[in-house]
Design an enzyme around this catalytic site. Structure first.
Site, PDB file in Angstrom:
ATOM      1  N   ILE A  22       0.824  -1.201   0.000  1.00 48.53           N
ATOM      2  CA  ILE A  22       0.000   0.000   0.000  1.00 48.53           C
ATOM      3  C   ILE A  22       0.859   1.251   0.000  1.00 48.53           C
ATOM      4  O   ILE A  22       0.638   2.189  -0.766  1.00 48.53           O
ATOM      5  CB  ILE A  22      -0.947  -0.003   1.217  1.00 48.53           C
ATOM      6  CG1 ILE A  22      -1.883  -1.221   1.155  1.00 48.53           C
ATOM      7  CG2 ILE A  22      -1.760   1.281   1.273  1.00 48.53           C
ATOM      8  CD1 ILE A  22      -2.751  -1.369   2.383  1.00 48.53           C
ATOM      9  N   GLY A  25       7.664   3.973   3.635  1.00 44.71           N
ATOM     10  CA  GLY A  25       8.301   5.147   4.205  1.00 44.71           C
ATOM     11  C   GLY A  25       9.741   4.857   4.559  1.00 44.71           C
ATOM     12  O   GLY A  25      10.321   3.844   4.144  1.00 44.71           O
ATOM     13  N   MET A  27      10.920   4.161   7.498  1.00 42.66           N
ATOM     14  CA  MET A  27      11.076   3.221   8.596  1.00 42.66           C
ATOM     15  C   MET A  27      10.336   1.913   8.357  1.00 42.66           C
ATOM     16  O   MET A  27      10.759   0.867   8.840  1.00 42.66           O
ATOM     17  CB  MET A  27      10.581   3.860   9.898  1.00 42.66           C
ATOM     18  CG  MET A  27      10.720   3.002  11.133  1.00 42.66           C
ATOM     19  SD  MET A  27      10.172   3.873  12.613  1.00 42.66           S
ATOM     20  CE  MET A  27      10.338   2.580  13.843  1.00 42.66           C
ATOM     21  N   VAL A  30       3.855  -0.777   4.333  1.00 40.25           N
ATOM     22  CA  VAL A  30       2.547  -1.303   4.701  1.00 40.25           C
ATOM     23  C   VAL A  30       2.015  -2.138   3.547  1.00 40.25           C
ATOM     24  O   VAL A  30       2.018  -1.687   2.389  1.00 40.25           O
ATOM     25  CB  VAL A  30       1.564  -0.175   5.066  1.00 40.25           C
ATOM     26  CG1 VAL A  30       0.219  -0.747   5.475  1.00 40.25           C
ATOM     27  CG2 VAL A  30       2.136   0.675   6.198  1.00 40.25           C
ATOM     28  N   ASP A 155       2.006  13.830  16.398  1.00 40.52           N
ATOM     29  CA  ASP A 155       2.141  13.870  14.931  1.00 40.52           C
ATOM     30  C   ASP A 155       0.760  13.881  14.282  1.00 40.52           C
ATOM     31  O   ASP A 155       0.531  13.183  13.289  1.00 40.52           O
ATOM     32  CB  ASP A 155       2.962  12.678  14.449  1.00 40.52           C
ATOM     33  CG  ASP A 155       3.446  12.850  13.015  1.00 40.52           C
ATOM     34  OD1 ASP A 155       3.413  13.992  12.510  1.00 40.52           O
ATOM     35  OD2 ASP A 155       3.854  11.846  12.396  1.00 40.52           O
TER      36      ASP A 155
END
Length: 545
Positions: A22, A25, A27, A30, A155
């Site tokens: 999906i 990033g 880190m 997904v 965040d």
């Protein structure tokens, strides 16, 4: 549609089968995945996997595990649920979460602006109110033993607000959230979160509480209603300056159709003095809904879902198409399974027979297309004789090279002297006059050496001339000799070879023979293990005959 877990090199995740990626990033990445169980049970989930190169970083591992443990304690219809925490076959950690089939608030606002529209006020108020509900539930989360966690998200941004196609809003990504039960804490001077959605106390590096998240959510509400950015700037220092000191314009000044009561609620959420803000996200939600009812801008049931489907864009359509394709593949596998048996889960690498490529072998990813080629016949392992010959050749070359290396490194090795050195003389040697041979020289007649006679010591007396018939043989005339060159200095005698080099050569030969036998033994016993083919009679199968 071939599951992503079946692609070569993909790790396995226990009973979870990855379908397609999906997002990714710095880190983690997904995947949409499927949980399998008994009697054909399956459930679509989201699998968040830590990138493999971060698995050796203890700090990132601790942060990832903190996120899973923290999110598992938050129970809310407006927070993405965390279901499981595990470790993949390659050692990387993964989180299993609720799969939201929808888009982020960032994507929804951007697609609406590209279509020349802004999010309707009633829809925008409903979105922010649901997000405030989920944020309040996170702030009120406790441990299973009833201890408060004192969660601060830190965040809150449009990227971390998911809107499902069912019209439900969910808060996600508690990776940088602060809580009392975290094993990792933010160090002094470390900044976490997106700068454009910081609260003034975040910019000042002051202690934070839930009211900091209220300010960030009010910033998101202001931008959702106006379609503009509030504190955006080209560099971080300018963003800090705007968050801390810039006068905040009223939302109705940029979009006149925003009712004044709703604009006032947002302005209170943006108060720089935390004591002047709402005490909690729950108070912010109630104030927004009360203002919407007072202005009669309440969104009808299903309005949010219709707007999401109308402006979800290609990302939503692709996700739904992939989910349908994976469901069709699952149904086909279940139909082909024998009665009473459940089709096996392809959560890891499985053996597949030879087949031809089909359109289902194409798996669309976010940025590229991966085509799974059909399996090919692997070449048969080489014969035993070939391996033995190569092993012997390598061993012989290694032995010769080792012997040469030992011999070259030994300064004591010398060529034995076969002739004794010349005895030193008291007088310097007479210079030798080199002669040049003729093109076709005649054989020279060797004269016997003259023995010393007593007449040589007597006074010279005239000898009678021999007759012409008894004259000595006449030699061919010689060319005048060249100028004599001085002879080189005599070299010192070479030292006789000691028995030590011979002993070293003998030891080297013994070592080479031992290494050759070891290599041959290894080649015969170990190499076949790399080619486990039962059809080859020379492969040793443990437990076989």
């Amino acid at each position: 549609m071939t599951p992503a877990s079946d692609l070569p090199g993909e790790p396995s995740y226990g009973r979870y089968e990855t379908l397609f990626r999906i997002a990714a990033g710095g880190m983690a990445e997904v995947y949409a995945a499927r949980a399998r169980g008994e009697a054909g049970f399956e459930k679509l989930v989201a699998l968040k996997r830590m990138l493999p190169h971060l698995s050796s970083d203890e700090r990132f591992v601790a942060m990832f595990m903190d996120e899973g443990r923290l999110a598992a304690n938050i129970s809310s219809p407006h927070v993405v649920s965390t279901l499981d925490l595990g470790r993949a076959s390659d050692g990387s950690l993964y989180l299993v979460m609720e799969l939201v089939v929808g888009v982020t608030l960032t994507t929804l606002v951007r697609n609406a602006l590209r279509a020349g529209e802004k999010i309707p006020i009633d829809v925008a108020v409903e979105l922010i109110a649901q997000a405030a509900h989920g944020l309040h539930d996170a702030h009120e989360a406790t441990t299973p033993y009833g201890e408060p966690l004192h969660v601060v998200h830190r965040d809150v941004s449009p990227q971390n607000i998911l809107i499902g196609a069912d019209g439900r809003v969910r808060i996600t990504d508690f990776g940088v959230a602060r809580a009392t039960q975290r094993s990792t804490q933010t160090t002094t001077g470390e900044i976490k979160g997106k700068l454009a959605y910081f609260s003034p106390e975040q910019c000042a590096n002051s202690p934070l509480d839930r009211r900091s998240d209220v300010f960030s959510l009010a910033t998101v509400a202001w931008e959702t209603l106006t379609g503009d950015r509030l504190f955006f700037a080209d560099n971080p220092m300018a963003i800090f300056e705007r968050v801390s000191k810039m006068p905040i314009p009223d939302a109705s000044s940029l979009r006149p159709e925003v009712p004044a009561p709703i604009a006032a609620v947002i302005a209170r959420g943006l108060a720089r003095d935390r004591d002047a803000r709402f005490a909690s996200a729950g108070d912010f939600e109630r104030a927004l809904r009360d203002a919407a009812r007072a202005c009669d801008v309440v969104a009808p049931s299903g309005e949010v879902s219709r707007f999401v489907r109308a402006h979800g864009g290609d990302s939503l359509a692709k996700m739904e198409a992939r989910i349908r394709a994976s469901h069709a593949t699952s149904e086909a596998g279940r139909a082909s399974a024998p009665p009473g048996e459940t089709p096996p889960s392809h959560s890891g690498m499985v053996a597949r027979g030879a087949r031809t490529a089909t359109p289902e072998d194409v798996v669309l990813h976010e940025q590229h297309t991966v085509v799974t080629p059909p399996p090919v016949e692997m070449p048969r392992p080489p014969r035993r004789a070939s391996i033995a010959i190569w092993a012997l050749a390598i061993a012989a070359a290694a032995g010769i090279g080792a012997w040469l290396a030992i011999a070259q490194r030994d300064p004591m090795v010398a060529t034995p002297i076969t002739t004794p050195p010349p005895a030193p003389s008291a007088e310097p040697p007479a210079p030798t006059i080199p002669t040049i041979a003729e093109p076709t020289p005649e054989p020279a007649v060797a004269e016997p050496p003259l023995a010393p006679s007593p007449e040589l010591a007597a006074p010279a007396t005239p000898r009678p001339r021999a007759p012409a018939s008894a004259a000595a043989p006449i030699r061919p005339p010689r060319r005048p000799p060249r100028r004599a060159r001085p002879s080189p200095l005599p070299r010192p005698p070479r030292r006789p070879a000691s028995p030590l080099p011979r002993r070293r050569r003998a030891l080297a030969a013994v070592a080479c023979s031992r290494s050759i036998s070891s290599i041959v033994t290894w080649a015969v016993t170990e190499i076949p293990r790399f080619f486990p083919d039962k059809e080859n009679p020379w492969v040793h199968v443990p437990g076989g005959t």
